[in-house]
Design a protein around this motif. Structure first.
Motif, short mmCIF file in Angstrom:
data_model
loop_
_atom_site.label_atom_id
_atom_site.label_comp_id
_atom_site.label_asym_id
_atom_site.label_seq_id
_atom_site.Cartn_x
_atom_site.Cartn_y
_atom_site.Cartn_z
N ALA A 146 0.76 -1.34 -0.09
CA ALA A 146 -0.42 -0.28 -0.16
C ALA A 146 1.09 1.38 -0.27
CB ALA A 146 -0.62 0.20 1.51
N SER A 147 2.09 1.40 0.86
CA SER A 147 2.88 2.50 0.88
C SER A 147 3.55 2.70 -1.08
CB SER A 147 3.45 2.14 1.92
OG SER A 147 3.25 2.17 3.07
N LEU A 148 4.07 1.56 -1.50
CA LEU A 148 4.46 1.58 -2.44
C LEU A 148 3.40 2.85 -3.59
CD1 LEU A 148 6.37 -1.84 -3.29
CD2 LEU A 148 7.28 0.44 -2.46
N TRP A 149 1.65 2.32 -3.43
CA TRP A 149 1.42 2.64 -4.71
C TRP A 149 1.08 4.37 -4.71
CZ3 TRP A 149 -1.31 1.08 -8.82
CH2 TRP A 149 -1.12 -0.25 -9.38
N TYR A 150 0.81 4.51 -2.81
CA TYR A 150 0.83 5.80 -1.74
C TYR A 150 1.67 7.29 -2.72
CZ TYR A 150 -3.69 4.70 0.68
OH TYR A 150 -4.94 4.08 1.13
N LEU A 151 2.79 5.85 -2.34
CA LEU A 151 4.48 6.39 -2.99
C LEU A 151 4.07 7.23 -4.50
CD1 LEU A 151 7.17 5.39 -1.01
CD2 LEU A 151 6.33 7.49 -0.52
N LEU A 152 3.44 6.08 -4.88
CA LEU A 152 3.89 6.27 -6.48
C LEU A 152 3.00 7.59 -6.84
CD1 LEU A 152 4.23 5.55 -9.38
CD2 LEU A 152 2.41 4.07 -9.49
N PHE A 153 1.66 7.83 -6.16
CA PHE A 153 1.04 8.76 -6.79
C PHE A 153 0.94 9.94 -5.83
CE2 PHE A 153 -3.03 5.10 -6.69
CZ PHE A 153 -2.84 5.08 -7.44
N THR A 154 1.61 10.03 -4.57
CA THR A 154 1.63 11.49 -4.84
C THR A 154 2.88 11.78 -5.55
OG1 THR A 154 3.32 10.04 -2.47
CG2 THR A 154 1.64 11.27 -2.20
N SER A 155 3.82 11.06 -6.21
CA SER A 155 5.04 10.97 -6.78
C SER A 155 4.64 12.51 -8.14
CB SER A 155 6.63 10.19 -7.13
OG SER A 155 6.37 9.70 -5.38
N VAL A 156 3.92 11.64 -8.40
CA VAL A 156 3.81 12.09 -9.61
C VAL A 156 2.48 13.57 -8.90
CG1 VAL A 156 1.25 11.99 -11.46
CG2 VAL A 156 3.12 9.60 -11.00
N LEU A 157 2.10 13.22 -8.18
CA LEU A 157 0.98 14.83 -7.79
C LEU A 157 1.82 15.77 -7.23
CD1 LEU A 157 -1.91 13.34 -5.75
CD2 LEU A 157 -1.89 13.90 -7.97
N MET A 158 2.67 15.72 -7.16
CA MET A 158 4.06 16.66 -6.77
C MET A 158 4.98 17.05 -7.43
SD MET A 158 5.87 14.76 -3.45
CE MET A 158 7.33 15.38 -2.92
#
Length: 312
Positions: free
Chosen positions: A257-269
């Motif tokens: 779950a953390s890897l998916w959250y990190l992927l999404f937040t990286s794109v948003l940033m």
């Protein structure tokens, strides 16, 4: 032939860079500590890396990630619209409208979002229907609130209402950052209120609004993990938790779950970075491309000033 008195000094002075030995030592220590943690984590069976590789692209996880994105997009869209309306109400000269907006912000900013989600999950039990009518008459309309039993809809509503309170203050701060003279000048040129806001005030306010709004989007993505309070279990964290309860592998599923959250937040940033760069054009300090040459010119100018002062 010697140069005439008062001629500018053309030779550049030597530049000695300031050394930071402890900075390099600190960086080496951090790299070694990170490498040690990675090596130790790779050898620990509790992390269950084989399960991480198995479930990171599982169809259930990817579908739950899509639900998380939908919750984020829908909640932020509604929250931004409501926040804009509340910001206008806060800036209104009408004391009643301003008080209503302040009361809304006081309630939704002063209570935890988890508590609010629990309340909205119980809302259909508290109010199964709402009756609107004229007192002491038979004129009334009954609104059935059975749709409030949809967990996804409740999650979007609860997150959006909470986000609107924060977006209202962000938008209000952005509008107040623009000098009043801008709007007065637009009015003097014959522009309507709508044109002055859309072409003069809001483009300048976006420089202040975009950075915190981007942070709110990232925060909303992570806040969706609290929808279990409704309860809604089809989001990313909920599905990962359900799978771990069956396979008895909580740590690997948390990593997934953390890897998916990190992927999404990286794109948003990344998107936030380019938006900030676009709306901040012409507002930052002018910095020459060649910093070294700029420093050399500055030192030469100082030497010229000293030379001229000595000649006088």
């Amino acid at each position: 032939m010697p140069p005439p008195t008062g001629a500018p000094v053309t030779e550049s002075l030597p530049i000695v860079r300031l050394r930071h030995p402890w900075r390099a030592v600190f960086a080496v220590v951090l790299v070694l500590a990170l490498a040690g943690f990675v090596v130790d984590a790779a050898q620990r069976s509790a992390y269950g890396w084989e399960y991480v590789g198995t479930y990171v692209f599982d169809k259930r996880i990817s579908a739950a990630a899509l639900v998380t994105l939908q919750l984020t997009v829908y909640s932020m869209a509604i929250g931004v619209v409501l926040g804009l309306a509340l910001a206008v109400m806060r800036l209104s000269p009408n004391p009643v409208v301003k008080s209503v907006a302040w009361l809304y912000l006081w309630v939704f900013r002063g209570t935890p979002v988890y508590v609010q989600l629990v309340f909205w999950g119980l809302f259909s039990l508290i109010y199964p229907q709402i009756v609107l009518g004229v007192p002491w008459t038979d004129l009334h309309i009954a609104l059935d609130l059975a749709f409030m039993q949809n967990a996804f809809l409740i999650a979007v509503l609860g997150l959006a209402l909470n986000e609107a309170a924060y977006m209202a203050e962000i938008v209000r701060a952005g509008l107040l950052s623009v000098d009043d003279g801008q709007e007065e000048a637009a009015t003097a040129l014959g522009m309507s209120w709508w044109h002055s806001m859309t072409r003069i005030v809001i483009p300048q306010a976006m420089r202040v609004i975009i950075p915190p709004t981007g942070n709110e989007v990232v925060s909303m993505l992570k806040t969706t993990s609290l929808v279990a309070a409704i309860p809604l279990t089809t989001d990313l964290y909920g599905v990962a938790r359900d799978i771990s309860a069956v396979t008895y592998t909580p740590v690997p599923l948390l990593i997934v779950a953390s890897l998916w959250y990190l992927l999404f937040t990286s794109v948003l940033m990344i998107g936030q970075h380019f938006l900030e760069k676009r709306f901040s054009r012409g507002t930052g300090p002018r910095r020459p491309q060649n910093h070294r040459r700029a420093r050399t010119l500055a030192l030469s100018a100082a030497a010229n000033a000293r030379h001229d002062g000595g000649d006088e």
